[in-house]
Design an enzyme around this catalytic site. Structure first.
Site, mmCIF file in Angstrom:
data_model
loop_
_atom_site.group_PDB
_atom_site.id
_atom_site.type_symbol
_atom_site.label_atom_id
_atom_site.label_comp_id
_atom_site.label_asym_id
_atom_site.label_seq_id
_atom_site.Cartn_x
_atom_site.Cartn_y
_atom_site.Cartn_z
ATOM 1 N N HIS A 102 0.810 -1.224 0.000
ATOM 2 C CA HIS A 102 0.000 0.000 0.000
ATOM 3 C C HIS A 102 0.843 1.274 0.000
ATOM 4 O O HIS A 102 0.350 2.342 0.345
ATOM 5 C CB HIS A 102 -0.977 -0.010 1.190
ATOM 6 C CG HIS A 102 -1.998 -1.110 1.099
ATOM 7 N ND1 HIS A 102 -2.734 -1.556 2.178
ATOM 8 C CD2 HIS A 102 -2.406 -1.862 0.035
ATOM 9 C CE1 HIS A 102 -3.546 -2.531 1.782
ATOM 10 N NE2 HIS A 102 -3.368 -2.731 0.490
ATOM 11 N N SER A 171 -6.844 -7.387 9.916
ATOM 12 C CA SER A 171 -8.230 -7.861 9.959
ATOM 13 C C SER A 171 -8.544 -8.681 8.708
ATOM 14 O O SER A 171 -9.600 -9.309 8.632
ATOM 15 C CB SER A 171 -9.190 -6.679 10.086
ATOM 16 O OG SER A 171 -8.978 -5.776 9.012
ATOM 17 N N PRO A 196 -4.691 -10.718 18.541
ATOM 18 C CA PRO A 196 -5.430 -10.901 19.791
ATOM 19 C C PRO A 196 -6.913 -11.196 19.563
ATOM 20 O O PRO A 196 -7.596 -11.728 20.439
ATOM 21 C CB PRO A 196 -5.265 -9.566 20.534
ATOM 22 C CG PRO A 196 -4.648 -8.613 19.577
ATOM 23 C CD PRO A 196 -4.148 -9.364 18.377
HETATM 24 C C1 BJW Z 1 -2.981 -6.762 16.638
HETATM 25 C C2 BJW Z 1 -2.447 -6.034 17.675
HETATM 26 C C3 BJW Z 1 -1.222 -6.489 18.159
HETATM 27 C C4 BJW Z 1 -4.264 -5.065 17.177
HETATM 28 N N1 BJW Z 1 -0.647 -7.554 17.618
HETATM 29 N N2 BJW Z 1 -2.405 -7.821 16.124
HETATM 30 C C5 BJW Z 1 -12.736 -7.846 -3.535
HETATM 31 C C6 BJW Z 1 -13.865 -7.916 -2.744
HETATM 32 C C7 BJW Z 1 -14.390 -6.761 -2.164
HETATM 33 C C8 BJW Z 1 -13.798 -5.505 -2.354
HETATM 34 C C9 BJW Z 1 -12.694 -5.431 -3.135
HETATM 35 C C10 BJW Z 1 -12.186 -6.589 -3.718
HETATM 36 N N3 BJW Z 1 -11.069 -6.227 -4.418
HETATM 37 C C11 BJW Z 1 -10.884 -4.882 -4.273
HETATM 38 C C12 BJW Z 1 -11.867 -4.371 -3.512
HETATM 39 C C13 BJW Z 1 -12.012 -2.938 -3.112
HETATM 40 C C14 BJW Z 1 -11.114 -2.520 -1.978
HETATM 41 C C15 BJW Z 1 -11.410 -3.402 -0.759
HETATM 42 O O1 BJW Z 1 -10.723 -4.344 -0.440
HETATM 43 N N4 BJW Z 1 -12.454 -3.080 -0.015
HETATM 44 C C16 BJW Z 1 -12.800 -3.855 1.182
HETATM 45 C C17 BJW Z 1 -12.774 -2.936 2.411
HETATM 46 C C18 BJW Z 1 -14.106 -4.512 0.980
HETATM 47 N N5 BJW Z 1 -9.700 -2.621 -2.348
HETATM 48 C C19 BJW Z 1 -9.088 -1.656 -3.027
HETATM 49 O O2 BJW Z 1 -9.671 -0.646 -3.393
HETATM 50 C C20 BJW Z 1 -7.621 -1.873 -3.374
HETATM 51 N N6 BJW Z 1 -7.380 -1.620 -4.727
HETATM 52 C C21 BJW Z 1 -7.728 -2.478 -5.687
HETATM 53 O O3 BJW Z 1 -8.267 -3.543 -5.430
HETATM 54 O O4 BJW Z 1 -7.405 -2.055 -6.962
HETATM 55 C C22 BJW Z 1 -7.985 -2.752 -8.055
HETATM 56 C C23 BJW Z 1 -9.272 -2.042 -8.373
HETATM 57 C C24 BJW Z 1 -9.245 -0.719 -8.721
HETATM 58 C C25 BJW Z 1 -10.437 -0.072 -9.032
HETATM 59 C C26 BJW Z 1 -11.641 -0.769 -8.944
HETATM 60 C C27 BJW Z 1 -11.632 -2.103 -8.561
HETATM 61 C C28 BJW Z 1 -10.435 -2.755 -8.275
HETATM 62 C C29 BJW Z 1 -6.751 -0.875 -2.642
HETATM 63 C C30 BJW Z 1 -6.809 -1.047 -1.165
HETATM 64 C C31 BJW Z 1 -5.940 0.019 -0.493
HETATM 65 C C32 BJW Z 1 -6.156 0.039 1.003
HETATM 66 N N7 BJW Z 1 -5.609 1.223 1.549
HETATM 67 C C33 BJW Z 1 -5.616 1.432 2.978
HETATM 68 C C34 BJW Z 1 -5.298 2.906 3.252
HETATM 69 C C35 BJW Z 1 -3.827 3.232 2.952
HETATM 70 C C36 BJW Z 1 -3.547 4.672 3.150
HETATM 71 C C37 BJW Z 1 -3.817 5.122 4.577
HETATM 72 O O5 BJW Z 1 -3.185 4.602 5.507
HETATM 73 O O6 BJW Z 1 -4.641 6.001 4.763
HETATM 74 O O7 BJW Z 1 -4.672 0.561 3.593
HETATM 75 S S1 BJW Z 1 -7.149 0.971 3.762
HETATM 76 C C38 BJW Z 1 -6.423 0.401 5.250
HETATM 77 O O8 BJW Z 1 -6.781 -1.001 5.412
HETATM 78 C C39 BJW Z 1 -4.904 0.453 5.023
HETATM 79 C C40 BJW Z 1 -4.482 -0.901 5.517
HETATM 80 O O9 BJW Z 1 -3.250 -1.280 4.931
HETATM 81 C C41 BJW Z 1 -5.639 -1.798 5.143
HETATM 82 C C42 BJW Z 1 -5.710 -3.078 5.928
HETATM 83 O O10 BJW Z 1 -5.935 -2.825 7.273
HETATM 84 P P1 BJW Z 1 -5.252 -3.772 8.366
HETATM 85 O O11 BJW Z 1 -3.786 -3.651 8.274
HETATM 86 O O12 BJW Z 1 -5.822 -5.127 8.267
HETATM 87 O O13 BJW Z 1 -5.685 -3.030 9.728
HETATM 88 P P2 BJW Z 1 -7.040 -3.181 10.589
HETATM 89 O O14 BJW Z 1 -7.145 -1.977 11.427
HETATM 90 O O15 BJW Z 1 -8.202 -3.516 9.745
HETATM 91 O O16 BJW Z 1 -6.779 -4.463 11.518
HETATM 92 C C43 BJW Z 1 -5.824 -4.449 12.550
HETATM 93 C C44 BJW Z 1 -5.742 -5.846 13.136
HETATM 94 O O17 BJW Z 1 -4.671 -5.880 14.068
HETATM 95 C C45 BJW Z 1 -7.005 -6.267 13.898
HETATM 96 O O18 BJW Z 1 -7.369 -7.564 13.477
HETATM 97 C C46 BJW Z 1 -6.558 -6.288 15.368
HETATM 98 O O19 BJW Z 1 -7.211 -7.281 16.135
HETATM 99 C C47 BJW Z 1 -5.082 -6.584 15.213
HETATM 100 N N8 BJW Z 1 -4.228 -6.125 16.302
HETATM 101 N N9 BJW Z 1 -3.338 -4.973 17.976
HETATM 102 C C48 BJW Z 1 -1.303 -8.202 16.596
HETATM 103 N N10 BJW Z 1 -0.639 -5.826 19.202
#
Ligand code: BJW
Ligand code: ZN
Length: 221
Positions: A102, A171, A196
């Protein structure tokens, strides 16, 4: 190894979703702020949001989870670190080649010519592009945007060939990153989750280690 926001939680970086998530800023959900539409319609506000986060990140240091993974990279011949995080903390911890799906908050690129600029140490919106005078935007992948060319493909091919796949602190809701553990499992890998909380992936995992990455990772490997 696929990491997400949770691995940086113990460094004080807020996650997106869940209990301590930074899901809102100035009354706007992060899905709105971190979207390609927002870049087109209000780049000033996008910079304000990212400057706020860069300011906070300047206070954050890698934790034992990041450091353990840098040690794994040095120790194992075949080890690939793929991260969804944009905070750059894996590199600060000593990981040389993380695949940053990302992007990276410490870089920007020109909206006109695409040239990349290092903005680490620049506290506010950087100046215009040195090549063409265009405006810069953060070099991060927002909702609706494509991932950097070749990065997902590289991660996908490593997921297909690995023996063991770890999913740490994510997540697993955001695609295509969330497809990687599924691809690994379908290709015969042993799937381990460190989190967790239960996630969408837990039922697919061979082993779920419930706890914090910074406590569990240094105990294995
Ligand atoms: C601990 C802890 C500890 C706490 N130890 N653990 C297929 C199906 C449905 C939708 C889509 C699909 N394909 C694409 C999509 C659309 C979309 C998408 O996925 N949407 C879903 C939400 C449904 N995806 C996109 O748009 C992507 N692009 C794409 O697919 O391009 C092709 C395309 C283009 C045009 C049209 C169609 C297709 C791009 C996705 C980019 C995501 N960007 C972000 C923001 C980055 C910039 C910013 O920071 O502002 O990236 S979103 C945000 O979520 C960020 C993260 O990298 C990402 C993932 O989050 P993550 O890391 O999982 O964090 P959390 O907070 O969700 O979870 C934290 C976890 O940690 C929890 O489980 C806690 O329990 C745990 N935790 N403490 C261990 N100490
Ligand atoms: Zn330019």
């Amino acid at each position: 190894m696929l990491t997400g926001a949770g691995i940086s939680a113990e460094s004080g970086v807020p996650t997106f979703r869940g209990r301590d998530g930074l899901s809102m800023w100035k009354g706007m959900p992060f899905e709105v702020l971190s979207s390609s539409r927002m870049v087109r319609e209000d780049l000033d506000e996008v910079w304000a949001w990212f400057d706020f986060r860069r300011g906070h990140l300047a206070e954050c240091k890698p934790n034992p989870g990041h450091i353990a993974l840098a040690e794994w990279e040095a120790k194992f011949d075949e080890f690939t670190l793929v991260t969804q995080n944009i905070d750059g903390l894996h590199r600060v911890a000593g990981s040389f080649e993380p695949i940053e799906l990302h992007g990276n908050i410490h870089r920007a690129y020109c909206v006109e010519c695409g040239e990349r600029h290092d903005i680490s140490g620049v506290p506010h919106e950087p100046d215009i592009c040195r090549s063409c005078g265009g405006r810069l935007r953060p070099d991060v992948v927002l909702f609706g945007e494509m991932l950097p060319t070749g990065e997902f493909e590289r991660a996908e091919s490593r997921a297909r060939e690995c023996d063991m796949f770890f999913v740490v602190g994510t997540s697993a809701l955001v695609y295509p990153a969330a497809a990687l553990p599924v691809i690994a499992k379908q290709s015969g890998a042993f799937l381990v989750e460190i989190n967790p909380e239960q996630t969408e992936l837990s039922r697919l995992c061979d082993l779920s280690l419930r706890g914090e990455a910074g406590e569990i990772l240094p105990l294995i490997g």
